[in-house]
Design a protein around this motif. Structure first.
Motif, mmCIF file in Angstrom:
data_model
loop_
_atom_site.group_PDB
_atom_site.id
_atom_site.type_symbol
_atom_site.label_atom_id
_atom_site.label_comp_id
_atom_site.label_asym_id
_atom_site.label_seq_id
_atom_site.Cartn_x
_atom_site.Cartn_y
_atom_site.Cartn_z
ATOM 1 N N ASP A 126 0.820 -1.216 0.000
ATOM 2 C CA ASP A 126 0.000 0.000 0.000
ATOM 3 C C ASP A 126 0.855 1.268 0.000
ATOM 4 O OD1 ASP A 126 -2.294 -1.514 0.051
ATOM 5 O OD2 ASP A 126 -2.677 -1.233 2.199
ATOM 6 N N GLN A 127 2.096 1.167 0.438
ATOM 7 C CA GLN A 127 2.962 2.340 0.548
ATOM 8 C C GLN A 127 3.864 2.549 -0.667
ATOM 9 O OE1 GLN A 127 4.750 2.964 4.501
ATOM 10 N NE2 GLN A 127 3.678 1.102 5.146
ATOM 11 N N ILE A 128 3.911 1.579 -1.575
ATOM 12 C CA ILE A 128 4.824 1.657 -2.720
ATOM 13 C C ILE A 128 4.533 2.878 -3.580
ATOM 14 C CG2 ILE A 128 5.501 0.521 -4.877
ATOM 15 C CD1 ILE A 128 5.223 -2.154 -3.377
ATOM 16 N N GLU A 129 3.277 3.155 -3.855
ATOM 17 C CA GLU A 129 2.922 4.292 -4.712
ATOM 18 C C GLU A 129 3.412 5.615 -4.110
ATOM 19 O OE1 GLU A 129 -1.109 6.471 -6.236
ATOM 20 O OE2 GLU A 129 -1.124 4.280 -6.147
ATOM 21 N N ARG A 130 3.210 5.781 -2.815
ATOM 22 C CA ARG A 130 3.670 7.005 -2.145
ATOM 23 C C ARG A 130 5.188 7.153 -2.238
ATOM 24 N NH1 ARG A 130 5.866 6.898 2.631
ATOM 25 N NH2 ARG A 130 4.686 5.103 3.343
ATOM 26 N N ILE A 131 5.896 6.053 -2.015
ATOM 27 C CA ILE A 131 7.357 6.079 -2.060
ATOM 28 C C ILE A 131 7.846 6.366 -3.474
ATOM 29 C CG2 ILE A 131 9.412 4.616 -1.801
ATOM 30 C CD1 ILE A 131 7.859 3.287 0.565
ATOM 31 N N ALA A 132 7.226 5.728 -4.449
ATOM 32 C CA ALA A 132 7.607 5.956 -5.850
ATOM 33 C C ALA A 132 7.386 7.414 -6.250
ATOM 34 C CB ALA A 132 6.825 5.025 -6.764
ATOM 35 N N LYS A 133 6.277 7.970 -5.827
ATOM 36 C CA LYS A 133 5.976 9.367 -6.145
ATOM 37 C C LYS A 133 6.977 10.307 -5.459
ATOM 38 C CE LYS A 133 2.258 12.767 -5.795
ATOM 39 N NZ LYS A 133 0.927 13.046 -5.260
ATOM 40 N N GLU A 134 7.257 10.052 -4.193
ATOM 41 C CA GLU A 134 8.160 10.909 -3.425
ATOM 42 C C GLU A 134 9.594 10.835 -3.956
ATOM 43 O OE1 GLU A 134 9.087 13.734 -0.622
ATOM 44 O OE2 GLU A 134 7.090 12.975 -1.090
ATOM 45 N N ARG A 135 10.025 9.651 -4.373
ATOM 46 C CA ARG A 135 11.390 9.468 -4.882
ATOM 47 C C ARG A 135 11.491 9.698 -6.393
ATOM 48 N NH1 ARG A 135 15.147 5.503 -1.686
ATOM 49 N NH2 ARG A 135 14.343 5.754 0.426
ATOM 50 N N LYS A 136 10.338 10.002 -7.010
ATOM 51 C CA LYS A 136 10.269 10.224 -8.454
ATOM 52 C C LYS A 136 10.881 9.041 -9.226
ATOM 53 C CE LYS A 136 10.495 15.256 -7.944
ATOM 54 N NZ LYS A 136 10.245 15.311 -6.532
ATOM 55 N N LEU A 137 10.353 7.851 -8.932
ATOM 56 C CA LEU A 137 10.859 6.619 -9.512
ATOM 57 C C LEU A 137 10.214 6.334 -10.861
ATOM 58 C CD1 LEU A 137 10.851 4.274 -6.372
ATOM 59 C CD2 LEU A 137 12.716 5.681 -7.240
ATOM 60 N N THR A 138 10.980 5.714 -11.728
ATOM 61 C CA THR A 138 10.440 5.244 -13.001
ATOM 62 C C THR A 138 9.613 3.985 -12.733
ATOM 63 O OG1 THR A 138 12.317 3.797 -13.443
ATOM 64 C CG2 THR A 138 12.503 6.094 -14.199
#
Length: 179
Positions: A126-138
């Protein structure tokens, strides 16, 4: 006087046996059989202790996985629950604030001890999307984060006890190492 002397000797003997000998013996046995656990299961990074796998740490940055909220603010000296009932207005407000932050599942409520170092694999996902957005991940990097959650998911203890879980500290350290 004789009874008093017998009682005093018995008190001293039992105090030495149960207060000194037994704890020293158990510490020696524990150190020999479980050396990592008796030292607190500490994790070191660059020769500095960054945490313990047995206690939750407070991660507040949005680019990290968060453990369950703690009613004790992750303080091992005062662990415990809030003891608020489901009808408590303060608890309802806190849960609503956590939902507004995008938290789901067990991350809405504080852990019973306030020190749980692990979350469910679902709570981690559930937290992956938030982390990806915050870290600007591809999308490829986001897939790597999902793989890390899978890699760091521990199964049931001895195959039948408890639920699958993810240690938040280990996962966050791996996240920093890989990305």
């Amino acid at each position: 006087m004789k009874n008093w002397l017998i009682g005093f000797r018995l008190f001293v003997a039992l105090s030495v046996l149960t207060g000194i000998a037994y704890p020293c013996f158990m510490t020696a046995v524990g150190s020999a059989t479980f050396p990592e656990q008796t030292r607190g299961s500490l994790i070191k990074k660059n020769d500095a202790v960054v945490g313990s796998t047995l206690l939750a740490q407070k991660f507040t940055g949005a680019s990290y996985f968060w453990p369950r909220p703690s009613a004790a603010d992750y303080n091992g000296a005062s662990s415990g629950a809030s003891n608020m009932s489901p009808t408590n207005e303060i608890l309802k407000k806190v849960v609503a604030e956590r939902q507004a932050q995008g938290l789901t599942r067990e991350n809405l409520y504080a852990s019973g001890s306030g020190l749980d170092p692990e979350i469910s694999p679902e709570a981690a996902k559930d937290q992956i999307e938030r982390i990806a957005k915050e870290r600007k991940l591809t999308s490829k990097q986001t897939a790597l984060v999902s793989e890390l959650v899978q890699e760091y998911t521990e199964g049931r203890q001895w195959g039948f006890m408890g639920e699958p879980r993810v240690n938040v500290l280990k996962l966050n350290l791996a996240l920093d190492q890989k990305l």
